[in-house]
Design an enzyme around this catalytic site. Structure first.
Site, PDB file in Angstrom:
ATOM      1  N   GLU A 184       1.395  14.374  -6.315  1.00  0.00           N
ATOM      2  CA  GLU A 184       1.846  15.594  -6.794  1.00  0.00           C
ATOM      3  C   GLU A 184       2.806  16.029  -6.312  1.00  0.00           C
ATOM      4  OE1 GLU A 184       0.221  14.657  -2.783  1.00  0.00           O
ATOM      5  OE2 GLU A 184      -1.618  16.747  -3.419  1.00  0.00           O
TER       6      GLU A 184
ATOM      7  N   GLU B 237      -5.550   9.110  -0.304  1.00  0.00           N
ATOM      8  CA  GLU B 237      -5.480   9.334   1.277  1.00  0.00           C
ATOM      9  C   GLU B 237      -6.740   9.125   1.811  1.00  0.00           C
ATOM     10  OE1 GLU B 237      -4.000  11.347  -1.576  1.00  0.00           O
ATOM     11  OE2 GLU B 237      -2.123  12.269  -1.195  1.00  0.00           O
TER      12      GLU B 237
ATOM     13  N   ALA C 229       3.279  10.597   0.543  1.00  0.00           N
ATOM     14  CA  ALA C 229       4.267  10.996   1.457  1.00  0.00           C
ATOM     15  C   ALA C 229       4.959   9.591   2.423  1.00  0.00           C
ATOM     16  CB  ALA C 229       3.763  12.063   2.442  1.00  0.00           C
TER      17      ALA C 229
ATOM     18  N   GLY D 104       1.572  12.176  -2.400  1.00  0.00           N
ATOM     19  CA  GLY D 104       1.932  13.700  -2.556  1.00  0.00           C
ATOM     20  C   GLY D 104       2.917  12.500  -3.915  1.00  0.00           C
TER      21      GLY D 104
END
Ligand code: DAK
Length: 256
Positions: free
Chosen positions: A110, A130, A64, A107
């Site tokens: 993911e 993260e 992200a 992300g």
């Protein structure tokens, strides 16, 4: 502004290519919104049977967009309701293949795990870093990575933030196939074309049944599979597939 997602089709294959090369395809909200719009359009298009999500040779997606999160308050981050976006990706009914080369982090990892198969180039690196940013995965990493590689490996990967090579990810069961860096897109497309020859309603039923594993007991899952299996006898493709076998010819599936 450049298109954040490049789309093209090749026969029954719809391709979404992430296109923010300057930030290694970091997934900002604008990119996620376009990606979801394109995925949903492919999902609704009867000419498309399988979807590919790819990045560049250097990066599938490095996570992200940290710039969008760095100064967010708890209220900001929760009011963005990003989980609703990811749920829309998870709700795509057609099979999705991730073509991963380079970084698939946070992300990005993911997103690859929201796909149904992952073709990885030898240079692919998977990780959930993260923890190094003071947080934990937020788009299902603790759940999907654990289901893919098991509790003990997931704990170590998520708690150290280290990256897995393509080979390790393959050995651990996260990756479908490892291919050369030069060929990763061609190999991803080859798998997509092969799946694209299959009857689309059966493909959707197979995806639905396999994903049900995460939410059911074996007994309920078997019952669910049985009902989906029966339902396919209401399709023309089942009649065609079995007739073609008996007549020793190639089936012509219509998605009906
Ligand atoms: N966000 C923003 N920019 C990024 C980025 C990212 N995730 N990753 C890389 N970039 C940018 C870099 O800042 C750099 O920009 P400039 O400095 O040139 O302006 C450019 O991309 C190239 O990166 P590097 O210069 O760092 O390239 P290197 O080859 O040296 O290193 C790297 C590559 C991938 C190892 C490194 O860039 C890196 O560590 N990137 C960050 C990886 C990371 O920590 N990813 C996890 C982000 S957190 C949620 C859903 C999802 C999430 C959260 C919530 N909800 C549903 C609530 C997800 C969170 C995350 O993914």
């Amino acid at each position: 502004m450049a298109d954040l997602i490049l789309t093209n089709t090749e026969g029954p294959v719809g391709v979404c290519t992430l296109n923010r090369p300057e930030v290694l395809n970091a997934l900002n909200i604008a990119l996620m919104d376009v990606l979801i719009e394109r995925l949903e359009a492919f999902d609704a298009d009867p000419a498309i049977r399988v979807i590919v999500i790819a990045g560049s040779e250097k990066a599938f997606a490095a996570g992200a967009d940290i710039g969008e999160m760095a100064d967010a308050s708890l209220v900001d981050i929760s009011e963005r309701n990003n989980l609703a976006r990811w749920k829309r990706v998870a709700a795509i009914r057609k099979p999705i293949i991730a073509g991963v080369s380079g970084f698939a982090l946070g992300g990005g990892c993911e997103l690859a795990m929201h796909c149904d198969m992952i073709v990885a180039s030898e240079s692919a690196q998977f990780g959930q870093p993260e923890i190094k940013l003071g947080v934990i995965p937020g788009a299902g990493g603790t759940q999907r990575l654990t289901r893919a590689v098991g509790k003990f490996r997931a704990m170590e990967i998520i708690m150290t933030g280290r990256f897995m090579t393509a080979k390790e990810a393959f050995d651990a069961g996260l990756v479908t196939k490892v291919v050369s860096k030069e060929q990763f897109l061609q190999e991803t497309m080859a798998l997509a074309r092969e799946i694209g020859k299959m009857p689309p309603l059966a493909l959707k039923a197979a995806k639905e049944a396999i994903l049900a594993v995460d939410n059911t007991t074996l007994a309920t899952g078997l019952e669910y599979e049985r009902r989906l299996f029966y339902s396919l006898f209401a399709t023309e493709d089942q009649k065609e597939g079995m007739k073609a076998f008996q007549e020793k010819r190639k089936a012509d599936f219509k998605g009906k």
